[in-house]
Design an enzyme around this catalytic site. Structure first.
Site, PDB file in Angstrom:
ATOM      1  N   ASP A   1       1.479  -1.286  -0.039  1.00  0.00           N
ATOM      2  CA  ASP A   1       0.119   0.050   0.198  1.00  0.00           C
ATOM      3  C   ASP A   1       1.149   1.206  -0.256  1.00  0.00           C
ATOM      4  O   ASP A   1       1.757   1.252   0.342  1.00  0.00           O
ATOM      5  CB  ASP A   1      -0.953   0.021   1.478  1.00  0.00           C
TER       6      ASP A   1
ATOM      7  N   ASP B   1     -10.645   1.656  -3.430  1.00  0.00           N
ATOM      8  CA  ASP B   1     -10.747   1.476  -1.979  1.00  0.00           C
ATOM      9  C   ASP B   1     -12.357   1.500  -1.608  1.00  0.00           C
ATOM     10  O   ASP B   1     -13.330   0.671  -0.934  1.00  0.00           O
ATOM     11  CB  ASP B   1     -10.578   2.810  -1.129  1.00  0.00           C
TER      12      ASP B   1
END
Length: 757
Positions: free
Chosen positions: A484, A554
């Site tokens: 990430d 997301d």
């Protein structure tokens, strides 16, 4: 004399270069009077004639000219291959070199060419890789008339793809002098007209890959990122589509960059309707010192051409990424369907809670359990512990290796989340090496998501993070990593670089990212890595070189994902798009969508789950198990089939798409209804890519229990010209009509195609 291969033909006397395969032609030449390169043609393949001079056009126009008494030697009015601003061309150029005297006046002339089999190996800089002899590369060397500098222009073409791969190498052959490279783009394409629409993918966090199409204007239109990553805001892709082009028909040019850092994509239309397409590293705060005997290599740009509309362009890109960018070990290999604990637990978990989810995952026949953020340091929120990649024994008292072993014993693989480029101020690493944080030590450093960026332009930083990650990966059976990156770079400054080299920071940073990827996959060659950057903030061709899939967004809401995945399909293959089924009400938008619709959208990607499966009803668990069985059965089709966009979620309440494999003659069609209208009209869905004379079994699947709702045998030409009839015939069936299940908002239907013989 003519030098010719099956892909590249060079007329050495007239100095015309023709790259060609069965789909495209790309032609340029050396201008005899001035020794610079002129773009002649790029488009659908044409027959190679004996002479291309008839394709050259010149007009006498008011201008500055290179040659005395020659009113047609203005570079402003010549379509060029790799132009320089200011030397009679007032359009923005592809490069800019600053000399010791402070001027930017360059004159690069043709010196030589070379043809090599295969492709350039750019080391750790992402690049196309061909695994056979199907590709050839033309390298044209230009020599500066005012310095020892050279530019090598590289063009790679293969027998299989409707793409040209372009890049440039700047070479300083001097033993004593340095030069400053202030602009170094990878691609310039001058087109003879301006009858195009610009298509690009814009967005923000949780709404990436939004498709926008608008006509060109006279002047400049640009997309870019100066955030240290390719960004949520603009993907490094743009297309020029003929104004009358559609999904199915018309001329379309597409360009993308195999690069994950700052970029610029620009279209400039001059006052004579010539269109200049440029793509490469952003020149903002870019200043690369070409020291004696050094080189600078630009990222590769991929240029596609389609005369079959947007679909042809997209399929050319998708095939290219699938065959020549993504590591081949992951292309056809079945991937485990995963469960990620993030939206189930966030930071609030312990080993017992995780194992409860894992045991339920085993019952559902999932293949991979992924432990997301919160397993390290003292990470109970997003304001601590990044850079302290040691196990939190308060949450996992027996350690990570014990948890992984327990998961493995259930028959599941184990995956782990990292954010290696970031640091929190409460960590030992920050205390020991404050100089490793990006930013000027005497000036303010802004924070993002309560974190700071590590200086990956410094090799020592990359090595230190690799050592921490390698220790964890060696300590347990970890087969998957989610990488990430949750904030952009601001106040860019490196204490590692001297003052005169700060303009190199952004590029050196992303090369440090690539180096860490390289170290990881070298040390752990069977490790599957999924990239993530707050979702799709760094979803690009450069990252796909190292990570075979990326977390697309997301935002896991099925309705929003229709747009996000539709936009991503403009160039990226389905198998690269991380797509999960999550809980309702959705955590990003609060919408409630049926479980079947969430799965029917996520199927067209890597497929997985991101919800607390220990809190579902028996009915929901049974439905998920059926979804998983179906997903496994169609995964080879998702990985290998061609993708067709049938109706856009940006313009239609009823978007649809299709995957079809011409080898197996199998297909999967997703049809979605966003809002349920009153008294709807009749509707049919025309398919694409089928064999007209082939008889298919068309089956509608109930994804809730993996059963058949209906089946019929239909020929391919009927499915393409008439389509799937989505309304039922209720003649003499009034009672059945009034008692039928009513369609709802956010509904979906799923159809399978199989050959009958």
């Amino acid at each position: 004399m003519t030098t010719s291969t099956n892909l590249i033909t060079v007329d050495e006397q007239a100095k015309f270069f023709h790259l060609h395969n069965e789909q495209i032609s790309y032609i340029f030449r050396v201008i005899p009077e001035i020794g610079q390169l002129e773009q002649v043609y790029f488009g659908p393949v044409i027959t190679t004639p004996l002479d291309f001079h008839h394709l050259i056009s010149r007009e006498f126009r008011p201008s500055n000219n290179q040659l005395i008494d020659d009113g047609t030697s203005s570079l402003e009015h010549i379509r060029q291959e790799y132009p320089c601003f200011g030397t009679t061309d007032f359009r923005q150029g592809a490069y800019a070199i600053r000399y010791a005297s402070g001027d930017y006046i360059s004159e690069f002339k043709y010196q030589q060419f070379a043809i090599t089999s295969g492709y350039p190996d750019l080391g750790e800089l992402p690049h196309a890789r061909y695994h056979d002899e199907s590709a050839a590369t033309l390298t044209v060397t230009l020599q500066d008339q005012y310095s020892p500098l050279q530019i090598q222009l590289h063009y790679t073409i293969s027998t299989k793809n409707a793409v040209i791969i372009r890049s440039a190498t700047f070479v300083n052959t001097s033993n004593t002098d340095s030069y400053h490279l202030d602009r170094a783009l990878s691609l310039n394409l001058d087109l003879p007209d301006a009858d195009y629409d610009l298509i690009h993918l814009h967005g923000a966090w949780a709404k990436e890959m939004q498709v926008e199409r608008r006509p060109l204007m006279t002047g400049r239109m640009a997309i870019d990122s100066d955030r240290g990553a390719s960004s949520h805001q603009h993907n490094p892709f743009l297309a020029l589509a003929a104004t009358d082009s559609t999904e199915k028909d018309g001329l379309v040019y597409g360009a993308t960059l195999l690069y994950s850092g700052n970029f610029l994509g620009q279209v400039e239309v001059d006052n004579y309707d010539v269109t200049r397409l440029s793509l490469g590293i952003s020149p903002t705060q870019f200043d690369w010192t070409l020291t004696p005997q050094s080189k600078f290599q630009t990222p590769e740009a991929v240029l596609a051409c389609s005369h079959t509309g947007l679909t042809g362009m997209s399929q050319a890109f998708q095939q290219f990424f699938r065959e020549h960018v993504i590591d081949q070990k992951w292309v056809d290999q079945p991937k485990p369907i995963l469960i990620n604990n993030w939206e189930a637990t966030y930071f609030d978990f312990d080993e017992a809670k995780l194992l409860k989810i894992a045991r339920q995952a085993k019952q559902l026949d999932l293949g991979l359990f992924v432990l997301d953020d919160g397993w390290f340091g003292k990470r109970d929120s997003d304001n601590s512990s990044l850079g302290n990649w040691t196990v939190d024994h308060h949450k996992l008292p027996a350690g990570l290796s014990h948890l992984a072993s327990e998961v493995n014993q259930l028959g599941l693989k184990f995956g782990l989340w990292f954010e290696p480029e970031m640091i929190s101020l409460d960590t030992p690493l920050a205390a020991e090496h404050p100089e490793w944080i990006v930013g000027h030590p005497q000036k303010r450093r802004s924070q993002g998501r309560n974190q700071y960026v590590l200086d990956f332009s410094n090799p020592d930083v990359v090595s230190a993070i690799f050592e921490q990650m390698a220790a964890i990966l060696h300590s347990a059976a970890i087969s998957y990593v989610k990488w990430d990156m949750n904030r952009y770079i601001s106040e860019a400054f490196s204490t590692y670089l001297p003052a005169e080299r700060q303009g190199e920071f952004y590029h050196r940073y992303i090369m440090g990212v690539y180096h860490l990827y390289h170290l990881l996959i070298t040390e752990f060659p069977e490790l599957l890595i999924e990239s993530c950057a707050g979702g799709g903030g760094r979803f690009d061709g450069g990252i796909l070189y190292y990570a075979s899939q990326g977390w697309t967004s997301d935002d896991t809401d099925a309705v929003e994902r229709l747009k996000i995945q539709y936009g991503a399909s403009m160039l990226y293959p389905l198998q690269s798009m991380g797509s999960h089924v999550s809980a309702v009400p959705n955590h990003q938008v609060g919408r409630r969508t049926p479980l079947s619709t969430r799965a029917a959208v996520a199927l067209f990607g890597t497929f997985g789950y991101e919800l607390d499966i220990t809190k579902l009803t028996a009915t929901e668990l049974a439905e998920i198990k059926a979804q998983i069985q179906f997903a496994k059965s169609v995964q080879p089709l998702i990985q290998k089939g061609k993708f067709y966009r049938l109706a856009s979620p940006f313009t239609s309440n009823r978007p649809a798409w299709e995957v079809y494999d011409s080898e197996t003659k199998t297909g999967l069609i997703g049809y979605y209804q966003i809002l349920n209208p009153a008294n709807p009209s009749y509707h049919r869905l025309q398919l694409r890519g089928l064999v007209p004379t082939q008889k298919y079994q068309l089956t509608e699947i109930n994804l809730s229990n993996n059963t058949i709702l209906s089946t019929e045998e239909v020929f391919g030409d009927e499915l393409q010209n008439i389509g799937i009839i989505l309304n039922k015939d209720y003649t003499n069936k009034a009672a059945e009509y009034w008692q039928r299940p009513q369609p709802t908002d956010f509904a979906s239907r799923l159809f399978q195609l199989k050959p009958t013989e």
